[in-house]
Design a protein around this motif. Structure first.
Motif, PDB file in Angstrom:
ATOM      1  N   UNK A  47       0.819  -1.216   0.000  1.00 27.35           N
ATOM      2  CA  UNK A  47       0.000   0.000   0.000  1.00 27.35           C
ATOM      3  C   UNK A  47       0.848   1.259   0.000  1.00 27.35           C
ATOM      4  N   UNK A  48       2.122   1.150   0.287  1.00 27.03           N
ATOM      5  CA  UNK A  48       3.002   2.309   0.200  1.00 27.03           C
ATOM      6  C   UNK A  48       3.037   2.861  -1.220  1.00 27.03           C
ATOM      7  N   UNK A  49       2.796   1.996  -2.201  1.00 22.19           N
ATOM      8  CA  UNK A  49       2.804   2.438  -3.599  1.00 22.19           C
ATOM      9  C   UNK A  49       1.394   2.628  -4.149  1.00 22.19           C
ATOM     10  N   UNK A  50       0.463   1.731  -3.778  1.00 23.54           N
ATOM     11  CA  UNK A  50      -0.910   1.809  -4.304  1.00 23.54           C
ATOM     12  C   UNK A  50      -1.892   1.616  -3.152  1.00 23.54           C
ATOM     13  N   UNK A  51      -2.080   2.637  -2.336  1.00 23.92           N
ATOM     14  CA  UNK A  51      -2.928   2.476  -1.149  1.00 23.92           C
ATOM     15  C   UNK A  51      -4.388   2.186  -1.473  1.00 23.92           C
ATOM     16  N   UNK A  52      -4.928   2.767  -2.536  1.00 27.90           N
ATOM     17  CA  UNK A  52      -6.350   2.571  -2.824  1.00 27.90           C
ATOM     18  C   UNK A  52      -6.677   1.113  -3.145  1.00 27.90           C
ATOM     19  N   UNK A  53      -5.734   0.408  -3.745  1.00 30.89           N
ATOM     20  CA  UNK A  53      -5.952  -0.996  -4.076  1.00 30.89           C
ATOM     21  C   UNK A  53      -5.672  -1.896  -2.884  1.00 30.89           C
ATOM     22  N   UNK A  54      -4.550  -1.678  -2.213  1.00 29.12           N
ATOM     23  CA  UNK A  54      -4.079  -2.656  -1.250  1.00 29.12           C
ATOM     24  C   UNK A  54      -4.620  -2.460   0.163  1.00 29.12           C
ATOM     25  N   UNK A  55      -5.024  -1.264   0.537  1.00 31.04           N
ATOM     26  CA  UNK A  55      -5.553  -1.064   1.887  1.00 31.04           C
ATOM     27  C   UNK A  55      -6.838  -1.863   2.134  1.00 31.04           C
ATOM     28  N   UNK A  56      -7.825  -1.792   1.230  1.00 27.97           N
ATOM     29  CA  UNK A  56      -9.026  -2.617   1.471  1.00 27.97           C
ATOM     30  C   UNK A  56      -8.707  -4.106   1.505  1.00 27.97           C
ATOM     31  N   UNK A  57      -7.797  -4.552   0.639  1.00 29.98           N
ATOM     32  CA  UNK A  57      -7.433  -5.970   0.634  1.00 29.98           C
ATOM     33  C   UNK A  57      -6.750  -6.357   1.946  1.00 29.98           C
TER      34      UNK A  57
ATOM     35  N   UNK B  17      -3.918  -3.131  16.552  1.00 32.03           N
ATOM     36  CA  UNK B  17      -3.309  -1.794  16.641  1.00 32.03           C
ATOM     37  C   UNK B  17      -2.013  -1.688  15.840  1.00 32.03           C
ATOM     38  N   UNK B  18      -1.251  -2.775  15.769  1.00 33.19           N
ATOM     39  CA  UNK B  18      -0.004  -2.749  14.994  1.00 33.19           C
ATOM     40  C   UNK B  18      -0.313  -2.529  13.517  1.00 33.19           C
ATOM     41  N   UNK B  19      -1.273  -3.282  12.980  1.00 34.29           N
ATOM     42  CA  UNK B  19      -1.591  -3.164  11.558  1.00 34.29           C
ATOM     43  C   UNK B  19      -2.275  -1.837  11.248  1.00 34.29           C
ATOM     44  N   UNK B  20      -3.039  -1.312  12.188  1.00 38.12           N
ATOM     45  CA  UNK B  20      -3.601   0.027  11.988  1.00 38.12           C
ATOM     46  C   UNK B  20      -2.490   1.063  11.895  1.00 38.12           C
ATOM     47  N   UNK B  21      -1.492   0.947  12.753  1.00 32.74           N
ATOM     48  CA  UNK B  21      -0.348   1.857  12.677  1.00 32.74           C
ATOM     49  C   UNK B  21       0.412   1.707  11.371  1.00 32.74           C
ATOM     50  N   UNK B  22       0.561   0.484  10.888  1.00 28.66           N
ATOM     51  CA  UNK B  22       1.252   0.268   9.617  1.00 28.66           C
ATOM     52  C   UNK B  22       0.442   0.826   8.446  1.00 28.66           C
ATOM     53  N   UNK B  23      -0.883   0.727   8.523  1.00 29.62           N
ATOM     54  CA  UNK B  23      -1.717   1.313   7.470  1.00 29.62           C
ATOM     55  C   UNK B  23      -1.515   2.829   7.409  1.00 29.62           C
TER      56      UNK B  23
ATOM     57  N   UNK C 167      -4.413   9.671   6.241  1.00 25.99           N
ATOM     58  CA  UNK C 167      -3.971   8.658   7.202  1.00 25.99           C
ATOM     59  C   UNK C 167      -5.164   8.163   8.021  1.00 25.99           C
ATOM     60  N   UNK C 168      -6.004   9.083   8.481  1.00 27.35           N
ATOM     61  CA  UNK C 168      -7.182   8.695   9.243  1.00 27.35           C
ATOM     62  C   UNK C 168      -8.145   7.874   8.386  1.00 27.35           C
ATOM     63  N   UNK C 169      -8.274   8.259   7.128  1.00 22.60           N
ATOM     64  CA  UNK C 169      -9.144   7.498   6.224  1.00 22.60           C
ATOM     65  C   UNK C 169      -8.597   6.094   5.997  1.00 22.60           C
ATOM     66  N   UNK C 170      -7.274   5.958   5.933  1.00 25.89           N
ATOM     67  CA  UNK C 170      -6.668   4.633   5.750  1.00 25.89           C
ATOM     68  C   UNK C 170      -6.992   3.723   6.922  1.00 25.89           C
ATOM     69  N   UNK C 171      -6.857   4.261   8.135  1.00 27.65           N
ATOM     70  CA  UNK C 171      -7.180   3.459   9.316  1.00 27.65           C
ATOM     71  C   UNK C 171      -8.651   3.063   9.317  1.00 27.65           C
ATOM     72  N   UNK C 172      -9.500   3.991   8.865  1.00 24.03           N
ATOM     73  CA  UNK C 172     -10.934   3.700   8.820  1.00 24.03           C
ATOM     74  C   UNK C 172     -11.245   2.612   7.797  1.00 24.03           C
TER      75      UNK C 172
ATOM     76  N   UNK D 281     -12.950  -0.886   8.784  1.00 25.27           N
ATOM     77  CA  UNK D 281     -14.270  -1.242   8.248  1.00 25.27           C
ATOM     78  C   UNK D 281     -14.218  -2.556   7.469  1.00 25.27           C
ATOM     79  N   UNK D 282     -13.162  -2.728   6.678  1.00 22.13           N
ATOM     80  CA  UNK D 282     -13.047  -3.969   5.913  1.00 22.13           C
ATOM     81  C   UNK D 282     -12.908  -5.171   6.841  1.00 22.13           C
ATOM     82  N   UNK D 283     -12.083  -5.028   7.888  1.00 19.42           N
ATOM     83  CA  UNK D 283     -11.885  -6.132   8.825  1.00 19.42           C
ATOM     84  C   UNK D 283     -13.169  -6.453   9.573  1.00 19.42           C
ATOM     85  N   UNK D 284     -13.852  -5.427  10.056  1.00 14.55           N
ATOM     86  CA  UNK D 284     -15.100  -5.630  10.794  1.00 14.55           C
ATOM     87  C   UNK D 284     -16.145  -6.288   9.890  1.00 14.55           C
TER      88      UNK D 284
END
Length: 559
Positions: A201-211, A231-237, A257-262, A266-269
């Motif tokens: 997601x460092x290169x393509x966040x829109x594709x890889x963050x939801x995945x 919390x670790x993966x949220x920080x990495x996101x 950054x806040x949207x990425x965590x959201x 949301x995807x995990x939940x």
């Protein structure tokens, strides 16, 4: 024209090839070499897992997962095993559906009897049913091997990817538990997949963050022990999106950054909710009499999670297990309670020596090599947090609680090849070969594996117990062994497992139910029971002579 001038001219001509290009250009055969090596490594892993799966009888945890998966297929909701979320058992259900066993939907007994009832009392073939139930987990294990390869290749090149995959494919713990219908490998693999996608997601966040969020949700919907990684993966996101937007100003980066965590949350939940809705569309949840009352911080946290009520009820059941005074065994010592150093000690015994060395070297390389340093948080921090969390658990039952280490740290181990020195390449190759030889030597007895420093699998039972060595997997082998070598002997059996001895042709009595002087013939005891023997059983063992063993998990004595 001088050579340097000729090179300058070549550099100035678009599309021309330099000498360096000619040297670096891979030969056609090399294009096929890496895919071939990947295929060979995965094929051998598939072969040894399948061989192990068809030879082993049900381990202690498997029958309840398989039977619960069968209940899911018959729309019975969350009647049993509510302490674990449904997704891992839905994966197992794919194989159970193919086996198509007869299911007694009227069964109303305790959970401990559910699995044996399906396997041995409902007219099903336990060998066939268990193989098909294990097959989906084996397939997932192979797919996670591709994640290991891809992650290491992206960090340090194709050779690193192949080395990491080789270490993964020959890891005795991964092979042992990847060939069982249990939840440990799926949970760990989903977490690794989420971390890898966050790195991408460092290169393509829109594709890889939801995945990445879907993968994290899959881990949470498989085992609750994945929760410390959230919390670790949220920080990495957040870190990935911050890195991806390095050209933007702070005012633009913070909302992203806040949207990425959201998005990740949301995807995990969503995955967790969907897994429960598939099993229980009306969300009837867990029967109230199964759920203990948990007060204090733990009870509050369980109620605050944005998951279905059944998930919180499962957590409360797990908290009850954590409060139980379990009995452990480590290096010949039987104890009640928990030892904080149990898992590190068990890992020292159960991990190949070459793998231990490469894990340590890989961690050092990730921190020391500048271009790899950004990847260190994605591999080392989740592994460290999950290990610290596992070390606080009260159940000292085995290294299966740390199967994330042969995934995260094996990727790090492959990165040792980023050190562009011949000695690093030679040493890495030698250690990978050492791991492979150590793994092949233990075939097909992967559960009781221990490394050469501790005497190998034949001596694991002297230092560890339960799923480290004896999880009930050798009942079928014992039946064959007794028929071949001791056809007319009187058998006395103390078996620790979920299998039903009579279903495999073992006619035996329990020696603990009669006076010691009436026990004559063969005394057969599971090694976990030997390790913690007391009272009459200890007296029987002390007055008997060991004559044989089966699978490095069962000892045969003569009286």
């Amino acid at each position: 024209m001088m050579a340097s001038e000729q090179q300058t001219v070549l550099d100035a001509v678009p599309g021309s090839r330099t000498r360096d290009d000619e040297v670096r250009r891979p030969r056609p055969v090399r294009r096929w070499l890496v895919p071939l090596l990947v295929a060979v490594l995965l094929a051998q892993m598939a072969a040894v897992m399948a061989t192990t799966a068809v030879q082993q009888t049900p381990t202690i945890d498997e029958p309840v997962y398989v039977a619960t998966a069968a209940e899911y297929l018959h729309g019975q909701g969350i009647r049993h095993n509510p302490e674990h979320p449904p997704l891992g058992k839905l994966v197992i259900a794919v194989g159970v559906a193919i086996a198509d066993p007869h299911v007694d939907t009227a069964f109303d007994g305790p959970q401990i009897d559910l699995g044996p009832h399906l396997l041995y009392e409902s007219g099903n073939d336990p060998w066939r049913l268990m193989f098909w139930a294990r097959l989906p987990v084996m397939v997932l294990t192979l797919l996670f091997g591709l994640v290991v390869f891809a992650f290491a290749r992206e960090l340090a090149g194709r050779a690193a990817g192949v080395a990491a995959l080789a270490l993964y494919a020959f890891s005795p713990d991964v092979v042992a538990h990847g060939s069982l219908a249990t939840l440990d490998v799926p949970m760990a693999g989903f977490l690794l997949t989420s971390a890898w996608l966050l790195w991408r997601a460092r290169a393509r966040p829109r594709l890889h963050l939801p995945l990445a969020g879907l993968a994290l949700g899959a881990a949470l919907a498989t085992k609750m022990s994945a929760l410390p990684a959230v919390p670790v993966l949220l920080g990495l996101a957040a870190f990935s999106v911050w890195t991806a937007d390095r050209g933007a100003g702070t005012r633009r980066r913070v909302p992203r950054v806040l949207a990425a965590a959201a998005v990740l949350t949301l995807a995990a939940v969503a995955v967790v909710w969907v897994s429960y809705l598939v099993v229980d569309p009306r969300l009837r949840g867990v029967a109230p009499d199964q759920v203990p009352v948990v007060r204090g911080l733990r009870g509050t946290l369980a109620g605050l999670l944005p998951f279905p009520p059944a998930y919180a009820d499962g957590m409360r059941i797990q908290f009850r297990f954590e409060n139980h005074p379990w009995e452990g065994f480590l290096f010949g010592r039987v104890y009640t309670g928990h030892l904080w150093y149990y898992l590190p000690a068990a890992l020292l015994v159960k991990t190949p020596l070459g793998l231990l060395a490469l894990w340590a070297a890989g961690a050092v390389v990730l921190v020391a090599v500048r271009r790899l340093r950004p990847a260190a948080p994605y591999l080392l921090v989740p592994a460290a947090v999950l290990l610290a969390s596992a070390m606080t658990g009260s159940r000292d039952f085995g290294t299966r609680y740390t199967l994330f280490l042969p995934m995260f740290l094996t990727v790090a181990a492959g990165c040792v090849l980023a050190v562009r020195r011949r000695w690093a390449t030679v040493l890495t190759g030698a250690l990978v070969l050492f791991v492979a030889v150590s793994s092949v030597r233990t075939f097909p007895y992967y559960l009781p594996y221990s490394n050469e420093a501790f005497g190998g699998p034949a001596r694991t039972h002297l230092r560890l117990h339960d799923s480290n060595v004896d999880w009930g997997q050798d009942l079928g082998r014992l039946a064959d062994h007794l028929r071949e070598r001791y056809p007319d002997e009187r058998i006395w059996l103390v078996y620790k497992g979920s299998g039903l001895p009579a279903s495999y042709g073992i006619e035996a009595a329990d020696p603990r139910e009669v006076p010691v002087d009436e026990v004559h013939g063969l005394l057969v005891v599971s090694d976990s029971s030997v390790a913690k023997a007391k009272g009459r059983l200890a007296e029987l063992i002390d007055s008997s002579r060991p004559v044989d063993e089966v699978g490095h998990s069962i000892t045969i004595y003569r009286r």
